[in-house]
Scaffold this motif. Sequence first.
Motif, short mmCIF file in Angstrom:
data_model
loop_
_atom_site.label_atom_id
_atom_site.label_comp_id
_atom_site.label_asym_id
_atom_site.label_seq_id
_atom_site.Cartn_x
_atom_site.Cartn_y
_atom_site.Cartn_z
N SER A 31 32.80 39.43 42.38
CA SER A 31 32.73 38.41 42.73
C SER A 31 32.42 37.29 41.53
O SER A 31 32.28 37.83 40.73
N VAL A 32 32.62 36.11 42.11
CA VAL A 32 32.10 35.15 40.98
C VAL A 32 31.21 34.02 41.49
O VAL A 32 31.64 33.71 42.55
N TYR A 73 19.17 25.98 40.31
CA TYR A 73 20.50 25.77 40.92
C TYR A 73 20.44 26.72 41.74
O TYR A 73 20.07 27.80 41.61
N THR A 74 21.03 26.60 43.06
CA THR A 74 21.49 27.75 44.03
C THR A 74 23.03 27.38 44.18
O THR A 74 23.51 26.28 44.73
N GLY A 75 23.87 28.53 43.94
CA GLY A 75 25.19 28.25 44.13
C GLY A 75 25.79 29.46 45.15
O GLY A 75 25.08 30.53 45.52
N THR A 76 26.88 29.26 45.44
CA THR A 76 27.68 30.43 46.58
C THR A 76 28.41 31.40 45.64
O THR A 76 28.96 30.89 44.58
N ILE A 77 28.73 32.38 46.31
CA ILE A 77 29.37 33.35 45.64
C ILE A 77 30.91 33.46 46.34
O ILE A 77 31.06 33.56 47.50
N GLN A 78 31.89 33.55 45.55
CA GLN A 78 33.30 33.75 46.01
C GLN A 78 33.78 35.31 45.56
O GLN A 78 33.75 35.83 44.46
N LYS A 79 34.12 36.08 46.58
CA LYS A 79 34.50 37.49 46.30
C LYS A 79 36.00 37.34 45.89
O LYS A 79 36.70 36.53 46.43
N LEU A 80 36.34 38.13 44.82
CA LEU A 80 37.60 38.08 44.35
C LEU A 80 38.18 39.45 44.86
O LEU A 80 37.96 40.35 44.65
N SER A 81 39.24 39.11 45.81
CA SER A 81 39.92 40.35 46.55
C SER A 81 40.83 41.10 45.48
O SER A 81 40.99 42.20 45.79
N THR A 82 41.11 40.67 44.40
CA THR A 82 41.92 41.38 43.47
C THR A 82 41.33 42.58 42.78
O THR A 82 41.95 43.66 42.89
N ALA A 83 40.00 42.72 42.73
CA ALA A 83 39.35 43.98 42.57
C ALA A 83 38.57 44.48 43.80
O ALA A 83 38.71 45.84 43.88
#
Length: 455
Positions: free
Chosen positions: A122-123, A103-113
């Motif tokens: 990121s998650v 599986y290849t997935g995308t990364i979502q940056k979490l601006s909270t941190a």
Amino acid sequence: MEKKLLCLFLALLLTATGCGTGVQEKEEKQESEIKEQVKEETYKIEQPVVFNGVSLELPVSMVRALVDRNGYQPDREKKVIFIGDNLTGSFRVIREADWEVVYTGTIQKLSTAGDSHENSISVGDFSAVTEPGTYYIEQNEVGRSYTFEIAEEVYDPIFAGLVQNLQEELPPAEQVSAEDICNVSFGMHSMMLALQFHGTLFEKDNNLVTQLLKMAEWLMTFQDKNGSMFEDYEATAAFCGVLAQSADAFGKYDANVSKEYRAASQKAWKWMERQTQGAKENPSAHFYAATQLFKVEGSRNYAVLIEKFLENRTKKMTEDKFVFYGAVTYLGTVKNTNRDLCTKIMKELVDETEEINRKEKENPYLVSSNDISQNLQKVLLICFVDYITPSNEYAVIIENTLHYLCGRNATGNIYIDETGKWQPKEAVSGRTLEWNGILLFCLSDLLDDAADDIK
């Protein structure tokens, strides 16, 4: 004796009704909490390497792809946390057996941190990976994660281990304090909630019932002749309440057990009543003991005390353990309760649950608090509300707490391993038996849900 305990246990399963220090939880600001934890030097894996018979000293590698190192269930949500700046947009899930990218997935940056720390958080979501097996995650800038399993029975060993290890969590008798009495009492309460709400999970093994009976006997060895526990009002109230609860849960199926537990509980209550300022100085502890006795005896005298306390209360339910456990007990009382008051309590608990849900979504580690003790107290409420009003969203919050404890945290550490034993880490050095009780409640909720899905 074992046959007798089993009979008590099976009888308990037929019931489904609904303590600890009274100290307000101190919520730390999430920003400073994460800033303290996200430090480069904490992401270390020491791995000795031998090549051609020669031991090599390699640089310490930094674990920046954080997963639940125990694993995930196939059809549940699966997320990985990445620590690092300016990450490219993808990650890979790799099957260990053949190194195939599944599986290849995308990364979502979490601006909270990311807006307040040297290292951004990121998650990545890989819930689409459902085939059982052993995997790890790889990302170009941060490297790879620890390996983890995907399996239906991933929580089963932790669940069984927690039950098996309960006696190890009792403090040494010569060091027992009033605070310990409260913690053990609250631990027993949360375990009995697990039994009452998810009893079918314990049908194959009555070990938890055996452990609870032993804990009740252990507590009774500390009761003074005057009825108190160390002359401490809160400890005596916690003891009074949990012995009344034990009499209700186990004793009514055996006259001797019922007589013994109820006598100890009443003796504690009488001592509390002799303390002229006790109820005034410790109103929540007084309330808790009264709710347990009211559930067992149904006396209107207890009902008056309970209703007066609830009507004049100013704190939130979860700000005081005595209040929370007492409220849960009152809600689970079948006879002579004030229905309007019950509705009001339940609405407040649901509202608090939604607030926890909001905080969990704001936290990059997907928990309501990075402090383990605070987080477990929050998830205890979630477990109770999820039983009353089942929700997949609540189940995800419960599961995220387990993921946090098993490696998806700022240090990448396992705090409780696959055998249900706590690892010697500073973050869990102040743990109590209540932690085990809450985790048993969490796991029984998830395992019961999984069993229902299979059906």
